[in-house]
Write a protein that holds these residues in place. Sequence first.
Motif, mmCIF file in Angstrom:
data_model
loop_
_atom_site.group_PDB
_atom_site.id
_atom_site.type_symbol
_atom_site.label_atom_id
_atom_site.label_comp_id
_atom_site.label_asym_id
_atom_site.label_seq_id
_atom_site.Cartn_x
_atom_site.Cartn_y
_atom_site.Cartn_z
ATOM 1 N N PRO A 1 39.478 61.511 67.285
ATOM 2 C CA PRO A 1 39.015 60.201 67.768
ATOM 3 C C PRO A 1 37.532 60.292 68.136
ATOM 4 C CG PRO A 1 40.992 60.923 68.949
ATOM 5 C CD PRO A 1 40.516 62.076 68.130
ATOM 6 N N ALA A 2 36.751 59.319 67.696
ATOM 7 C CA ALA A 2 35.319 59.310 67.984
ATOM 8 C C ALA A 2 35.064 58.567 69.292
ATOM 9 C CB ALA A 2 34.555 58.652 66.843
ATOM 10 N N ALA A 3 34.069 59.016 70.027
ATOM 11 C CA ALA A 3 33.749 58.432 71.332
ATOM 12 C C ALA A 3 33.503 56.926 71.249
ATOM 13 C CB ALA A 3 32.543 59.139 71.938
ATOM 14 N N GLY A 4 32.823 56.473 70.217
ATOM 15 C CA GLY A 4 32.509 55.046 70.082
ATOM 16 C C GLY A 4 33.545 54.272 69.294
ATOM 17 N N GLY A 5 34.682 54.878 69.001
ATOM 18 C CA GLY A 5 35.717 54.244 68.187
ATOM 19 C C GLY A 5 35.758 54.852 66.803
ATOM 20 N N GLY A 6 36.851 54.657 66.121
ATOM 21 C CA GLY A 6 37.012 55.233 64.794
ATOM 22 C C GLY A 6 37.366 56.704 64.865
ATOM 23 N N SER A 7 37.029 57.415 63.808
ATOM 24 C CA SER A 7 37.397 58.832 63.697
ATOM 25 C C SER A 7 36.254 59.650 63.122
ATOM 26 C CB SER A 7 38.602 58.996 62.762
ATOM 27 O OG SER A 7 39.685 58.219 63.171
ATOM 28 N N ASP A 8 36.158 60.874 63.600
ATOM 29 C CA ASP A 8 35.261 61.857 63.005
ATOM 30 C C ASP A 8 36.107 62.768 62.124
ATOM 31 O OD1 ASP A 8 32.917 60.929 64.212
ATOM 32 O OD2 ASP A 8 33.380 62.018 66.053
ATOM 33 N N LEU A 9 35.661 62.976 60.895
ATOM 34 C CA LEU A 9 36.394 63.743 59.893
ATOM 35 C C LEU A 9 35.630 65.017 59.563
ATOM 36 C CD1 LEU A 9 36.917 60.736 57.436
ATOM 37 C CD2 LEU A 9 38.419 61.422 59.326
ATOM 38 N N THR A 10 36.340 66.125 59.450
ATOM 39 C CA THR A 10 35.717 67.388 59.055
ATOM 40 C C THR A 10 36.597 68.073 58.025
ATOM 41 O OG1 THR A 10 34.733 67.638 61.249
ATOM 42 C CG2 THR A 10 34.790 69.594 59.844
ATOM 43 N N TRP A 11 36.013 68.361 56.861
ATOM 44 C CA TRP A 11 36.712 69.028 55.755
ATOM 45 C C TRP A 11 36.125 70.419 55.641
ATOM 46 C CZ3 TRP A 11 37.355 66.087 50.505
ATOM 47 C CH2 TRP A 11 38.151 66.828 49.632
ATOM 48 N N THR A 12 36.972 71.428 55.763
ATOM 49 C CA THR A 12 36.533 72.822 55.716
ATOM 50 C C THR A 12 37.377 73.594 54.713
ATOM 51 O OG1 THR A 12 35.908 72.728 58.047
ATOM 52 C CG2 THR A 12 36.161 74.921 57.086
ATOM 53 N N MET A 13 36.719 74.433 53.933
ATOM 54 C CA MET A 13 37.421 75.345 53.037
ATOM 55 C C MET A 13 36.907 76.749 53.290
ATOM 56 S SD MET A 13 38.134 75.256 48.934
ATOM 57 C CE MET A 13 36.516 75.667 48.332
#
Length: 157
Positions: free
Chosen positions: A102-114
């Motif tokens: 969950p992002a502080a200002g709303g929405g979502s933060d996404l992280t893709w790692t390989m």
Amino acid sequence: MSTFSISRSAHTSAAPEQVVPLLHDFHEWERWSPWEGLDENMRRTYEGPARGMGAKYTWEGDKKAGAGTMRMIRADERGAGIALSFTKPFKATNQVTIDVAPAAGGGSDLTWTMTGEQGLFGRLFYKVFPMEKMLAKDFDKGLAQLAVEAEKDAAKG
């Protein structure tokens, strides 16, 4: 052997509960994966549960898509973990995570790692064709498409 790790991040206005289902169901990956349009004749096989832990997706393309298998090894409200095995154009086994916070200002933060191991061939190949540069654009494209699809789903209600 040496290890590598590639990670890219993005933001979406969609809440985590709109993003996570797109990760847990490999059928949904056709909507947003950056590699889905590479081969019009790509063959897909789904095994195990329809979504979540134990779901398995196998693909084989005739041209650029190569071949391999993804198996869901983590499926929770924070995203997904995937065991990724390539069989073509070369053999490789990697771990993939796509995390949703969950992002502080709303929405979502996404992280893709390989992450994975590189043998001698991989180290030599990626000196000529830098892996991070090659995959970063694909990860960025995939995260952007994931955000668009999650936002569409959120707009539907």
